[in-house]
Design an enzyme around this catalytic site. Structure first.
Site, PDB file in Angstrom:
ATOM      1  N   ASP A 132       0.968  -1.346  -0.221  1.00  0.00           N
ATOM      2  CA  ASP A 132      -0.204   0.135   0.242  1.00  0.00           C
ATOM      3  C   ASP A 132       0.896   1.591   0.336  1.00  0.00           C
ATOM      4  O   ASP A 132       1.674   1.208   0.808  1.00  0.00           O
ATOM      5  CB  ASP A 132      -0.512   0.059   1.031  1.00  0.00           C
ATOM      6  CG  ASP A 132      -1.648   1.440   0.852  1.00  0.00           C
ATOM      7  OD1 ASP A 132      -2.357   1.991   0.501  1.00  0.00           O
ATOM      8  OD2 ASP A 132      -2.742   1.052   2.119  1.00  0.00           O
ATOM      9  N   PHE A 134       1.192   5.344  -0.363  1.00  0.00           N
ATOM     10  CA  PHE A 134       0.760   6.957   0.392  1.00  0.00           C
ATOM     11  C   PHE A 134       0.954   7.949  -0.502  1.00  0.00           C
ATOM     12  O   PHE A 134       2.104   9.358  -0.930  1.00  0.00           O
ATOM     13  CB  PHE A 134       1.558   6.829   1.835  1.00  0.00           C
ATOM     14  CG  PHE A 134       0.953   8.251   2.243  1.00  0.00           C
ATOM     15  CD1 PHE A 134      -0.161   7.797   2.873  1.00  0.00           C
ATOM     16  CD2 PHE A 134       2.216   9.059   2.929  1.00  0.00           C
ATOM     17  CE1 PHE A 134      -0.466   9.120   3.626  1.00  0.00           C
ATOM     18  CE2 PHE A 134       1.957   9.351   3.906  1.00  0.00           C
ATOM     19  CZ  PHE A 134       0.477   9.851   4.162  1.00  0.00           C
ATOM     20  N   ARG A 148      -0.005  17.301  13.195  1.00  0.00           N
ATOM     21  CA  ARG A 148       1.464  17.933  13.782  1.00  0.00           C
ATOM     22  C   ARG A 148       0.473  19.009  13.700  1.00  0.00           C
ATOM     23  O   ARG A 148       1.769  20.162  14.132  1.00  0.00           O
ATOM     24  CB  ARG A 148       2.426  18.000  12.347  1.00  0.00           C
ATOM     25  CG  ARG A 148       3.129  16.615  12.160  1.00  0.00           C
ATOM     26  CD  ARG A 148       3.618  16.325  10.456  1.00  0.00           C
ATOM     27  NE  ARG A 148       4.405  15.097  10.888  1.00  0.00           N
ATOM     28  CZ  ARG A 148       3.973  14.031   9.555  1.00  0.00           C
ATOM     29  NH1 ARG A 148       2.952  14.177   9.241  1.00  0.00           N
ATOM     30  NH2 ARG A 148       4.364  13.018   9.287  1.00  0.00           N
ATOM     31  N   GLU A 209      -8.892   4.621  -2.408  1.00  0.00           N
ATOM     32  CA  GLU A 209      -8.392   4.125  -2.897  1.00  0.00           C
ATOM     33  C   GLU A 209      -8.826   3.400  -4.011  1.00  0.00           C
ATOM     34  O   GLU A 209      -9.345   2.384  -4.747  1.00  0.00           O
ATOM     35  CB  GLU A 209      -6.865   3.167  -1.835  1.00  0.00           C
ATOM     36  CG  GLU A 209      -7.544   3.803  -0.623  1.00  0.00           C
ATOM     37  CD  GLU A 209      -5.286   2.516  -0.047  1.00  0.00           C
ATOM     38  OE1 GLU A 209      -5.311   2.332  -0.809  1.00  0.00           O
ATOM     39  OE2 GLU A 209      -5.633   2.925   1.413  1.00  0.00           O
ATOM     40  N   ASP A 241      -9.339   0.479   1.938  1.00  0.00           N
ATOM     41  CA  ASP A 241      -8.763  -0.101   2.738  1.00  0.00           C
ATOM     42  C   ASP A 241      -8.518   0.787   4.273  1.00  0.00           C
ATOM     43  O   ASP A 241      -8.586   1.820   4.852  1.00  0.00           O
ATOM     44  CB  ASP A 241      -7.340   0.466   2.535  1.00  0.00           C
ATOM     45  CG  ASP A 241      -6.189   0.256   3.110  1.00  0.00           C
ATOM     46  OD1 ASP A 241      -6.405  -0.778   3.790  1.00  0.00           O
ATOM     47  OD2 ASP A 241      -4.843   1.190   3.814  1.00  0.00           O
ATOM     48  N   ARG A 245      -8.168   4.025  13.229  1.00  0.00           N
ATOM     49  CA  ARG A 245      -7.710   5.466  13.521  1.00  0.00           C
ATOM     50  C   ARG A 245      -6.937   4.899  14.924  1.00  0.00           C
ATOM     51  O   ARG A 245      -6.138   5.350  14.993  1.00  0.00           O
ATOM     52  CB  ARG A 245      -8.367   6.262  13.394  1.00  0.00           C
ATOM     53  CG  ARG A 245      -8.574   6.527  11.577  1.00  0.00           C
ATOM     54  CD  ARG A 245      -7.593   6.013  10.558  1.00  0.00           C
ATOM     55  NE  ARG A 245      -7.984   6.839   9.595  1.00  0.00           N
ATOM     56  CZ  ARG A 245      -7.163   6.446   8.155  1.00  0.00           C
ATOM     57  NH1 ARG A 245      -5.824   6.097   8.383  1.00  0.00           N
ATOM     58  NH2 ARG A 245      -7.671   6.606   6.628  1.00  0.00           N
ATOM     59  N   GLN A 248      -5.057   2.138  15.092  1.00  0.00           N
ATOM     60  CA  GLN A 248      -3.406   3.058  13.994  1.00  0.00           C
ATOM     61  C   GLN A 248      -2.823   3.745  15.213  1.00  0.00           C
ATOM     62  O   GLN A 248      -1.090   4.052  14.957  1.00  0.00           O
ATOM     63  CB  GLN A 248      -4.383   3.191  12.939  1.00  0.00           C
ATOM     64  CG  GLN A 248      -2.298   3.970  11.712  1.00  0.00           C
ATOM     65  CD  GLN A 248      -3.022   4.518  10.706  1.00  0.00           C
ATOM     66  OE1 GLN A 248      -4.476   4.441  10.510  1.00  0.00           O
ATOM     67  NE2 GLN A 248      -2.356   5.113   9.440  1.00  0.00           N
ATOM     68  N   TYR A 252       1.304   2.386  15.272  1.00  0.00           N
ATOM     69  CA  TYR A 252       1.894   3.125  13.894  1.00  0.00           C
ATOM     70  C   TYR A 252       3.772   3.766  14.633  1.00  0.00           C
ATOM     71  O   TYR A 252       4.424   3.412  13.349  1.00  0.00           O
ATOM     72  CB  TYR A 252       1.156   3.797  13.003  1.00  0.00           C
ATOM     73  CG  TYR A 252       1.740   5.069  13.080  1.00  0.00           C
ATOM     74  CD1 TYR A 252       2.725   5.717  12.224  1.00  0.00           C
ATOM     75  CD2 TYR A 252       1.336   6.563  14.087  1.00  0.00           C
ATOM     76  CE1 TYR A 252       2.768   7.797  12.497  1.00  0.00           C
ATOM     77  CE2 TYR A 252       0.923   7.553  14.255  1.00  0.00           C
ATOM     78  CZ  TYR A 252       1.928   8.082  13.489  1.00  0.00           C
ATOM     79  OH  TYR A 252       2.629   9.609  13.885  1.00  0.00           O
ATOM     80  N   THR A 265      -8.801  -5.807   3.724  1.00  0.00           N
ATOM     81  CA  THR A 265      -8.852  -4.920   2.500  1.00  0.00           C
ATOM     82  C   THR A 265      -9.717  -5.590   1.845  1.00  0.00           C
ATOM     83  O   THR A 265      -9.966  -6.394   1.717  1.00  0.00           O
ATOM     84  CB  THR A 265      -7.283  -4.918   1.870  1.00  0.00           C
ATOM     85  OG1 THR A 265      -6.376  -4.739   3.429  1.00  0.00           O
ATOM     86  CG2 THR A 265      -7.188  -3.461   1.202  1.00  0.00           C
ATOM     87  N   THR A 358      -4.530   6.359   0.055  1.00  0.00           N
ATOM     88  CA  THR A 358      -5.984   6.904   0.024  1.00  0.00           C
ATOM     89  C   THR A 358      -5.983   8.247  -0.611  1.00  0.00           C
ATOM     90  O   THR A 358      -5.031   9.071  -1.207  1.00  0.00           O
ATOM     91  CB  THR A 358      -6.419   7.800   1.287  1.00  0.00           C
ATOM     92  OG1 THR A 358      -6.305   6.421   2.486  1.00  0.00           O
ATOM     93  CG2 THR A 358      -7.858   9.363   1.444  1.00  0.00           C
TER      94      THR A 358
END
Length: 425
Positions: A132, A134, A148, A209, A241, A245, A248, A252, A265, A358
């Protein structure tokens, strides 16, 4: 001209599967029958094993092949683009309105052409590996800003130089229509607690996706150049996918997605070929700074594929459209993704699946995940037929579709659907 081609098989106006498309899949014509390759035409499925048994694939690359007698498309994928073009030419001729071979042979026609409502679709390929990427800059900026707190710091410094990706779980890739069970896992410590919680995911999401199936692979230790990459791509599917969250977020760092992704998936059952998508080729987004030489394409292109996501709550009579996006927004092309995947000598195999990541666009209505649409759960996503969501609830069904509009015909992918079931305790 391809846009003027007509089939003797009934194809209603607006159909996703006219003779200009002919996507490949694997199906069972009846209960108890073995899976076999087929193509979609109108509201029917053409059984390629029947045509092969009748000796109708007479070209030099397919006449002696048994690829259409297999229970998956892997063997056909492995033959490469010359064989794929040979098959497409044969199929378009056999299905054309003025070709009598299949049209006027009642016995053969009734055996080879199955109503789609009668067919049971199966996984189109045995997926050995699943990667997968990004590749949407808009998605990367949106999520980076959430994580962030600043758009200026949203993109990691490597993002505009390298197609970032991770190896997913091939065993949990499932076909459209398969229910998805809400996963459990560890989540971040609640405020005031030192340790994580173990609970059902409360932040279950979709990701819009697309993915490509690899055709001929490459030997371990060799590479595929970015300009040869298209010869290794068999075709495209829609992909959801599914993402937990909260799981994750906790897991991650530092190694990336794991249990927040591997519980399911979903892919659409029909694989649309690059030949069918040729009328929809368009320019890919400009890259700044320029890509490194091994990622610089002589002819940089992508595809104009409109994408849509609808959500149907349990018991609702209608689904609400919550996203309209487009494959053309992706910053990294599929050819760049495949070339980068092999640049270290990694070997790809027929049937491997490479996902785009995504797909989000430049406006709010084109965000390809609920994480982005809800701003991390701080904003309600209003449903056009009543109610709202921040993330998925049990009983919600997500429906993804993609239809390209040509000159007098459509090229569609069918639907990529899945319904959320309650957690299994």
């Amino acid at each position: 001209m391809a846009s003027m081609m007509k089939s003797f098989v009934d194809v209603t106006p607006g159909s996703q599967f006219p003779i200009q498309n002919l996507p490949y899949g694997v199906f069972r014509p009846s209960a108890g029958a073995s899976p076999r390759p087929g193509v979609a035409i109108g509201e029917s499925v053409l059984d390629l094993s029947v045509l092969a048994d009748a000796g109708l694939f007479k070209g030099p690359l397919l006449a002696k092949s048994n690829c259409f007698s297999q229970t998956s498309l892997n063997a056909f994928m492995a033959l490469g683009r010359p064989a794929w073009k040979e098959a497409r030419t044969t199929l378009q001729k056999l299905l054309s309105a003025d070709e009598p071979t299949l049209r006027d042979n009642d016995t053969l026609r009734s055996k080879a052409i199955i109503p789609m409502s009668q067919a049971k679709m199966e996984m189109p390929a045995v997926i050995g590996d699943y990667t997968d990427f990004f590749s949407s800059k808009e998605h990367a900026v949106n999520t980076g800003t959430l994580f962030r707190g600043s758009r200026e710091l949203a993109l990691p410094p490597n993002w505009v130089h390298v197609p970032i990706g991770y190896h997913g779980r091939a065993s949990s890739v499932v076909l459209s229509g398969t229910d998805i069970t809400r996963p459990r896992g560890q989540t971040s410590p609640p405020e005031g607690q030192n340790g994580p919680e173990f609970k059902p995911s409360a932040l279950l999401d979709f990701e819009l996706e697309m993915a490509v199936f690899v055709g001929p692979g490459n030997q371990l230790g060799t590479t595929v150049s970015v300009d040869d990459a298209a010869q290794h791509i068999f075709g495209f599917v829609i992909m959801n996918d599914w993402s937990a969250r909260d799981i994750q977020k906790w897991e991650y760092i530092p190694l990336g997605p794991f249990l927040g992704k591997s519980f399911g998936t979903t892919i659409s059952p029909w694989i649309v070929t690059m030949e069918a998508l040729e009328p929809f080729i368009c320019d890919a987004p400009e890259q700044d700074p320029p890509a490194l030489p091994y990622l610089t394409e002589k002819k940089r292109f992508t595809y104009d594929i409109p994408l849509q996501v609808a959500l149907k709550p349990e018991g609702a009579s209608k689904a609400s459209v919550i996203c309209n996006s487009n494959f053309k927004y992706l910053y990294w092309t599929v050819c760049q993704q495949l070339a980068h995947h092999t640049v270290n000598g990694c070997n790809l195999n027929p049937g491997d699946l490479l996902a785009s990541g995504t797909i989000s666009g430049p406006d709010d209505g084109s965000m390809g995940s609920m994480l982005e649409q809800s701003m991390g759960g701080r904003k309600d996503i209003m449903l056009e037929h009543g109610g709202s969501r921040k993330f998925l609830k049990d009983g919600d069904e997500v429906v993804m579709t993609a239809v390209c509009q040509g000159n007098g015909f459509n090229v569609g992918f069918g639907a990529c659907t899945g319904k959320i079931l309650p957690v299994k305790m």
